[in-house]
Design a protein around this motif. Structure first.
Motif, PDB file in Angstrom:
ATOM      1  N   ARG A  46       5.264   1.632  -8.045  1.00  0.00           N
ATOM      2  CA  ARG A  46       4.713   1.351  -6.706  1.00  0.00           C
ATOM      3  C   ARG A  46       3.196   1.221  -6.777  1.00  0.00           C
ATOM      4  O   ARG A  46       2.603   0.302  -6.218  1.00  0.00           O
ATOM      5  CB  ARG A  46       5.119   2.426  -5.706  1.00  0.00           C
ATOM      6  CG  ARG A  46       4.609   2.128  -4.295  1.00  0.00           C
ATOM      7  CD  ARG A  46       5.208   3.042  -3.250  1.00  0.00           C
ATOM      8  NE  ARG A  46       6.659   2.967  -3.238  1.00  0.00           N
ATOM      9  CZ  ARG A  46       7.364   2.032  -2.599  1.00  0.00           C
ATOM     10  NH1 ARG A  46       6.738   1.084  -1.929  1.00  0.00           N
ATOM     11  NH2 ARG A  46       8.678   2.056  -2.633  1.00  0.00           N
ATOM     12  N   CYS A  49       2.290  -2.095  -8.393  1.00  0.00           N
ATOM     13  CA  CYS A  49       2.460  -3.224  -7.473  1.00  0.00           C
ATOM     14  C   CYS A  49       1.389  -3.241  -6.392  1.00  0.00           C
ATOM     15  O   CYS A  49       0.896  -4.311  -6.019  1.00  0.00           O
ATOM     16  CB  CYS A  49       3.855  -3.205  -6.858  1.00  0.00           C
ATOM     17  SG  CYS A  49       5.156  -3.560  -8.062  1.00  0.00           S
ATOM     18  N   GLY A  53      -0.239  -6.315  -7.519  1.00  0.00           N
ATOM     19  CA  GLY A  53       0.741  -7.265  -6.986  1.00  0.00           C
ATOM     20  C   GLY A  53       0.125  -8.495  -6.338  1.00  0.00           C
ATOM     21  O   GLY A  53       0.558  -9.624  -6.591  1.00  0.00           O
TER      22      GLY A  53
END
Length: 118
Positions: A46, A49, A53
């Motif tokens: 997480r 990202c 991301g």
């Protein structure tokens, strides 16, 4: 496709791509996959990202769609590959590849057994 793009756009030579993968990512991906790599390269997937991301998405969009696997880039790649692995040596190279992959598979099996024992 990304390797093709890098050669076609003059960012890297075919030799540079081969070296980058075989001496860099290829070694890593023989042991862990892309998601574990993401997990380990940040504080979890997480976090990875959230940090990277948007940039990854932007780069992918900037690169556009797939490229045609033909033309000058194909000519360049064929020339380089014909020098390093001539067509009359493909079977010899395939056999070497298969031996190396079998040895790697054996190594990974041993590594998995050792990790299970921990």
């Amino acid at each position: 496709m990304e390797a093709w793009r890098l050669v076609e756009d003059g960012v890297c030579s075919p030799e540079d791509i081969e070296t980058t993968v075989t001496e860099g990512l290829g070694l890593r991906y023989a042991l862990i996959g892309p998601f574990e790599t993401m997990q380990l390269n940040a504080n979890g997937i997480r976090d990875y990202c959230e940090r990277y991301g948007a940039n990854i998405k932007d780069v992918c969009e900037e690169q556009g769609g797939p490229r045609t696997l033909a033309g000058e880039t194909l000519d360049k790649l064929e020339k380089v590959l014909d020098q390093s692995i001539p067509l009359d040596q493909l079977n010899q190279r395939r056999n070497l590849r298969d031996k190396r992959l079998a040895a790697l598979a054996q190594h990974k099996k041993q590594q998995n057994n050792e990790n299970s024992a921990v």
